[in-house]
Write a protein that holds these residues in place. Structure first.
Motif, PDB file in Angstrom:
ATOM      1  N   ALA A 147      32.084  97.454  44.448  1.00  0.00           N
ATOM      2  CA  ALA A 147      33.250  98.161  43.894  1.00  0.00           C
ATOM      3  C   ALA A 147      33.991  98.913  44.997  1.00  0.00           C
ATOM      4  O   ALA A 147      35.235  98.964  45.008  1.00  0.00           O
ATOM      5  CB  ALA A 147      32.798  99.126  42.803  1.00  0.00           C
ATOM      6  N   ASP A 148      33.258  99.491  45.935  1.00  0.00           N
ATOM      7  CA  ASP A 148      33.871 100.202  47.058  1.00  0.00           C
ATOM      8  C   ASP A 148      34.688  99.221  47.903  1.00  0.00           C
ATOM      9  O   ASP A 148      35.829  99.516  48.287  1.00  0.00           O
ATOM     10  CB  ASP A 148      32.773 100.847  47.893  1.00  0.00           C
ATOM     11  N   TYR A 149      34.111  98.067  48.172  1.00  0.00           N
ATOM     12  CA  TYR A 149      34.805  97.046  48.961  1.00  0.00           C
ATOM     13  C   TYR A 149      36.051  96.554  48.214  1.00  0.00           C
ATOM     14  O   TYR A 149      37.130  96.437  48.809  1.00  0.00           O
ATOM     15  CB  TYR A 149      33.867  95.871  49.229  1.00  0.00           C
ATOM     16  N   ALA A 150      35.917  96.281  46.927  1.00  0.00           N
ATOM     17  CA  ALA A 150      37.059  95.812  46.129  1.00  0.00           C
ATOM     18  C   ALA A 150      38.179  96.846  46.128  1.00  0.00           C
ATOM     19  O   ALA A 150      39.365  96.492  46.200  1.00  0.00           O
ATOM     20  CB  ALA A 150      36.610  95.520  44.699  1.00  0.00           C
ATOM     21  N   GLY A 151      37.803  98.103  46.055  1.00  0.00           N
ATOM     22  CA  GLY A 151      38.813  99.157  46.068  1.00  0.00           C
ATOM     23  C   GLY A 151      39.606  99.163  47.359  1.00  0.00           C
ATOM     24  O   GLY A 151      40.839  99.315  47.341  1.00  0.00           O
ATOM     25  N   PHE A 152      38.907  98.982  48.480  1.00  0.00           N
ATOM     26  CA  PHE A 152      39.610  98.957  49.770  1.00  0.00           C
ATOM     27  C   PHE A 152      40.509  97.730  49.872  1.00  0.00           C
ATOM     28  O   PHE A 152      41.659  97.831  50.329  1.00  0.00           O
ATOM     29  CB  PHE A 152      38.623  98.969  50.927  1.00  0.00           C
ATOM     30  N   ILE A 153      40.005  96.573  49.476  1.00  0.00           N
ATOM     31  CA  ILE A 153      40.807  95.347  49.546  1.00  0.00           C
ATOM     32  C   ILE A 153      42.056  95.477  48.686  1.00  0.00           C
ATOM     33  O   ILE A 153      43.148  95.058  49.089  1.00  0.00           O
ATOM     34  CB  ILE A 153      39.978  94.121  49.120  1.00  0.00           C
ATOM     35  N   GLN A 161      43.613  98.242  47.969  1.00  0.00           N
ATOM     36  CA  GLN A 161      44.509  99.153  48.689  1.00  0.00           C
ATOM     37  C   GLN A 161      45.262  98.407  49.787  1.00  0.00           C
ATOM     38  O   GLN A 161      46.467  98.624  49.981  1.00  0.00           O
ATOM     39  CB  GLN A 161      43.706 100.298  49.308  1.00  0.00           C
ATOM     40  N   ALA A 162      44.571  97.526  50.491  1.00  0.00           N
ATOM     41  CA  ALA A 162      45.209  96.748  51.554  1.00  0.00           C
ATOM     42  C   ALA A 162      46.264  95.802  50.972  1.00  0.00           C
ATOM     43  O   ALA A 162      47.353  95.649  51.532  1.00  0.00           O
ATOM     44  CB  ALA A 162      44.155  95.960  52.329  1.00  0.00           C
ATOM     45  N   ILE A 163      45.931  95.171  49.854  1.00  0.00           N
ATOM     46  CA  ILE A 163      46.889  94.280  49.190  1.00  0.00           C
ATOM     47  C   ILE A 163      48.130  95.059  48.763  1.00  0.00           C
ATOM     48  O   ILE A 163      49.266  94.630  48.999  1.00  0.00           O
ATOM     49  CB  ILE A 163      46.238  93.607  47.960  1.00  0.00           C
TER      50      ILE A 163
END
Length: 222
Positions: A34-40, A42-44
């Motif tokens: 979930a932490d990784y998905a949140g960052f991705i 944000q980048a998108i």
């Protein structure tokens, strides 16, 4: 930026790559995911303001599964020790050139391009480089590209030893035409992963890569 526990989980997974351990730490995995998905996402969202072709992507459609395909592999470790996402128009299954973020303690990087395109697409890219060498060269030698990536990835795994059939060895673009993948990669330290500037660094890297991505997709007619 990522939470320290996400990095901690991936380090632990590298030392305990087996199903019983993963089953016992499923909660930690879901939190890291979930932490990784949140960052991705944000980048998108941030880069999507300048690149509308990826603006409507959802992180989960870009992220790769952590399970490894071990059917034909000598290494039977069931899990990858990284989290990865391919931010391409159309999502991770699209053949389009795009952007990538690889999270793995000690081996993290961002960047993108196109990795091992299908033979028909590779032929188109090489032909486009041959026809428009000046434009391609200006992209990969531009100040913005060099500042972030230095140069295109050109290790032995990415490049033929000789020019492919149909091209002369003295072709002005021979070194580019020999490439099998067209990638820019920016290594990230573990310290950068938990720094507040990580999102800005990532978006800036994507922006520097965009002219190359556009050239490749135009060549492949995507």
């Amino acid at each position: 930026m990522f939470q320290p526990n996400t990095i901690k989980f991936l380090r632990a997974l590298a030392k305990n790559n087996n199903k019983p351990w993963m089953d016992a730490n499923r909660g930690a995995f879901e939190t890291a995911k979930a932490d990784y998905a949140g960052f991705i996402q944000q980048a998108i969202d941030a880069f999507g303001k300048k690149e509308p072709k990826i603006a409507n992507l959802v992180a989960k459609d870009c992220m790769f599964r952590i399970n490894r395909d071990i059917r034909f592999a000598k290494d039977k470790s069931p899990y990858k020790t990284n989290l990865g996402a391919s931010i391409n128009q159309g999502g991770k299954k699209s053949p389009a050139a795009g952007y990538y973020f690889h999270l793995q303690p000690g081996q993290s990087f961002t960047g993108g391009g196109v990795w091992m395109p299908e033979p028909a697409d590779l032929k188109k890219i090489r032909q486009e480089i041959d026809y428009n060498l000046k434009e391609f060269n200006s992209i990969v030698t531009s100040k913005s590209f060099r500042k972030v990536y230095g140069e295109l990835a050109s290790g032995d795994e990415y490049k033929l030893s000789r020019v492919p059939k149909g091209y002369e060895p003295d072709n002005p673009g021979a070194e580019y035409i020999k490439l099998k993948s067209f990638l820019g990669t920016l290594s990230l330290t573990d310290a950068q992963l938990t720094d507040k500037s990580l999102l800005k660094t990532t978006v800036n890297a994507f922006e520097a890569l965009k002219p190359l991505v556009d050239f490749l997709n135009q060549a492949m007619e995507i």
